[in-house]
Design a protein around this motif. Structure first.
Motif, PDB file in Angstrom:
ATOM      1  N   TRP A  23       0.831  -1.169   0.176  1.00 47.41           N
ATOM      2  CA  TRP A  23       0.043   0.163  -0.011  1.00 47.41           C
ATOM      3  C   TRP A  23       0.842   1.226  -0.001  1.00 47.41           C
ATOM      4  O   TRP A  23       0.384   2.161  -0.605  1.00 47.41           O
ATOM      5  CB  TRP A  23      -1.178  -0.055   1.204  1.00 47.41           C
ATOM      6  CG  TRP A  23      -0.288   0.193   2.643  1.00 47.41           C
ATOM      7  CD1 TRP A  23      -0.009  -0.821   3.543  1.00 47.41           C
ATOM      8  CD2 TRP A  23      -0.144   1.228   3.209  1.00 47.41           C
ATOM      9  NE1 TRP A  23       0.476  -0.375   4.579  1.00 47.41           N
ATOM     10  CE2 TRP A  23       0.322   0.982   4.315  1.00 47.41           C
ATOM     11  CE3 TRP A  23      -0.467   2.612   2.870  1.00 47.41           C
ATOM     12  CZ2 TRP A  23       0.465   2.051   5.464  1.00 47.41           C
ATOM     13  CZ3 TRP A  23      -0.270   3.639   3.868  1.00 47.41           C
ATOM     14  CH2 TRP A  23       0.213   3.433   5.050  1.00 47.41           C
ATOM     15  N   ARG A  24       1.996   1.181   0.576  1.00 45.55           N
ATOM     16  CA  ARG A  24       2.926   2.504   0.483  1.00 45.55           C
ATOM     17  C   ARG A  24       3.571   2.651  -0.751  1.00 45.55           C
ATOM     18  O   ARG A  24       4.041   3.861  -0.882  1.00 45.55           O
ATOM     19  CB  ARG A  24       4.129   2.358   1.572  1.00 45.55           C
ATOM     20  CG  ARG A  24       3.526   2.350   2.901  1.00 45.55           C
ATOM     21  CD  ARG A  24       4.525   2.264   4.028  1.00 45.55           C
ATOM     22  NE  ARG A  24       4.008   2.189   5.250  1.00 45.55           N
ATOM     23  CZ  ARG A  24       4.632   1.982   6.402  1.00 45.55           C
ATOM     24  NH1 ARG A  24       5.755   1.141   6.284  1.00 45.55           N
ATOM     25  NH2 ARG A  24       3.883   1.732   7.290  1.00 45.55           N
ATOM     26  N   GLU A  97     -11.574  -9.663   3.457  1.00 45.23           N
ATOM     27  CA  GLU A  97     -10.238  -9.897   2.966  1.00 45.23           C
ATOM     28  C   GLU A  97     -10.101 -10.692   2.154  1.00 45.23           C
ATOM     29  O   GLU A  97     -11.058 -11.538   1.474  1.00 45.23           O
ATOM     30  CB  GLU A  97      -9.399 -10.699   4.296  1.00 45.23           C
ATOM     31  CG  GLU A  97      -9.200  -9.805   5.456  1.00 45.23           C
ATOM     32  CD  GLU A  97      -8.394 -10.853   6.468  1.00 45.23           C
ATOM     33  OE1 GLU A  97      -7.934 -11.816   6.223  1.00 45.23           O
ATOM     34  OE2 GLU A  97      -8.549 -10.286   7.894  1.00 45.23           O
ATOM     35  N   PHE A 122      -4.627  -9.793   1.603  1.00 46.44           N
ATOM     36  CA  PHE A 122      -4.858  -8.288   1.511  1.00 46.44           C
ATOM     37  C   PHE A 122      -6.074  -7.829   2.462  1.00 46.44           C
ATOM     38  O   PHE A 122      -7.270  -8.524   2.347  1.00 46.44           O
ATOM     39  CB  PHE A 122      -5.272  -7.989   0.266  1.00 46.44           C
ATOM     40  CG  PHE A 122      -4.163  -8.409  -0.871  1.00 46.44           C
ATOM     41  CD1 PHE A 122      -3.260  -7.386  -1.074  1.00 46.44           C
ATOM     42  CD2 PHE A 122      -4.001  -9.782  -1.316  1.00 46.44           C
ATOM     43  CE1 PHE A 122      -2.003  -7.716  -1.950  1.00 46.44           C
ATOM     44  CE2 PHE A 122      -2.876 -10.081  -2.408  1.00 46.44           C
ATOM     45  CZ  PHE A 122      -2.222  -9.092  -2.712  1.00 46.44           C
ATOM     46  N   LYS A 123      -5.862  -6.988   3.427  1.00 46.65           N
ATOM     47  CA  LYS A 123      -6.952  -6.522   4.139  1.00 46.65           C
ATOM     48  C   LYS A 123      -7.436  -5.154   3.861  1.00 46.65           C
ATOM     49  O   LYS A 123      -6.774  -3.973   3.376  1.00 46.65           O
ATOM     50  CB  LYS A 123      -6.255  -6.392   5.681  1.00 46.65           C
ATOM     51  CG  LYS A 123      -5.788  -7.936   6.047  1.00 46.65           C
ATOM     52  CD  LYS A 123      -5.197  -7.824   7.407  1.00 46.65           C
ATOM     53  CE  LYS A 123      -4.477  -9.250   7.742  1.00 46.65           C
ATOM     54  NZ  LYS A 123      -5.084  -9.867   8.802  1.00 46.65           N
ATOM     55  N   PRO A 124      -8.817  -4.585   4.074  1.00 48.04           N
ATOM     56  CA  PRO A 124      -9.396  -3.625   3.531  1.00 48.04           C
ATOM     57  C   PRO A 124      -8.640  -2.476   4.486  1.00 48.04           C
ATOM     58  O   PRO A 124      -8.458  -2.576   5.818  1.00 48.04           O
ATOM     59  CB  PRO A 124     -10.834  -3.699   4.051  1.00 48.04           C
ATOM     60  CG  PRO A 124     -11.021  -4.834   4.264  1.00 48.04           C
ATOM     61  CD  PRO A 124      -9.892  -5.815   4.410  1.00 48.04           C
ATOM     62  N   VAL A 125      -8.594  -1.246   3.752  1.00 52.89           N
ATOM     63  CA  VAL A 125      -7.978  -0.125   4.690  1.00 52.89           C
ATOM     64  C   VAL A 125      -9.159   0.345   5.494  1.00 52.89           C
ATOM     65  O   VAL A 125     -10.194   0.529   5.137  1.00 52.89           O
ATOM     66  CB  VAL A 125      -7.308   1.034   3.837  1.00 52.89           C
ATOM     67  CG1 VAL A 125      -7.102   2.066   4.326  1.00 52.89           C
ATOM     68  CG2 VAL A 125      -6.263   0.316   2.773  1.00 52.89           C
ATOM     69  N   PRO A 126      -9.103   0.475   6.814  1.00 57.65           N
ATOM     70  CA  PRO A 126     -10.131   1.185   7.496  1.00 57.65           C
ATOM     71  C   PRO A 126     -10.558   2.491   7.074  1.00 57.65           C
ATOM     72  O   PRO A 126      -9.584   3.277   6.518  1.00 57.65           O
ATOM     73  CB  PRO A 126      -9.532   1.272   9.178  1.00 57.65           C
ATOM     74  CG  PRO A 126      -7.975   0.492   8.888  1.00 57.65           C
ATOM     75  CD  PRO A 126      -7.745   0.298   7.580  1.00 57.65           C
ATOM     76  N   SER A 128     -11.382   6.184   7.252  1.00 56.52           N
ATOM     77  CA  SER A 128     -10.899   7.242   8.087  1.00 56.52           C
ATOM     78  C   SER A 128     -12.043   7.968   8.861  1.00 56.52           C
ATOM     79  O   SER A 128     -13.209   7.957   8.457  1.00 56.52           O
ATOM     80  CB  SER A 128     -10.054   8.286   7.478  1.00 56.52           C
ATOM     81  OG  SER A 128     -10.793   8.921   6.628  1.00 56.52           O
TER      82      SER A 128
END
Length: 130
Positions: A23-24, A97, A122-126, A128
């Motif tokens: 992700w980065r 996931e 792969f996990k969902p981005v929380p 914000s």
């Protein structure tokens, strides 16, 4: 993981291009390829069958989804990195996931690419809070 439509085949199968990246650094995928998704035969109790294909020239396909359709290379069904066949396991879990485990094997059955210990998760981005 990023996917986008790449082609549609006469039998109703769809070809999706995919890139897997951290992700980065989404602009630097560590795995690219194609998934062919087709309806399951009626005698099988599933919705779709998925086959995966590696790409020999990954630089040619990098950022495929971001390009206009007329500037994309055509999908090829080719294996890369010395593999004569590959396997793919893909699971989409109820918590959203995605677990993906792609492996390539040489003619003697030796694994020549892909994760050896287990699938990529792969996990969902929380979302914000704001």
């Amino acid at each position: 993981m990023l996917t986008c439509p790449a082609a549609e085949i006469v039998d109703g199968s769809k070809v999706l291009y995919f890139e897997q990246a951290f992700w980065r650094t989404p602009q630097k995928p560590f795995r690219q390829g194609f998934y062919m998704v087709k309806p399951c035969p009626k005698e099988l109790k599933c919705d779709v069958e998925v086959s995966s294909y590696a790409i020999r020239d990954v630089e040619e396909y990098k950022n495929f989804c971001d390009r206009p359709k007329d500037q994309r290379p055509l999908p090829e069904e080719v294996l890369g990195n010395g593999a004569t066949y590959c396997t793919s396991e893909l699971a989409i879990l109820k918590n959203n996931e995605i677990h993906s485990w792609d492996r390539g094997y040489d003619i003697d059955g030796n694994q020549v690419w892909g994760a050896k210990e287990g699938p990529y998760e792969f996990k969902p981005v929380p979302a914000s809070k704001g």
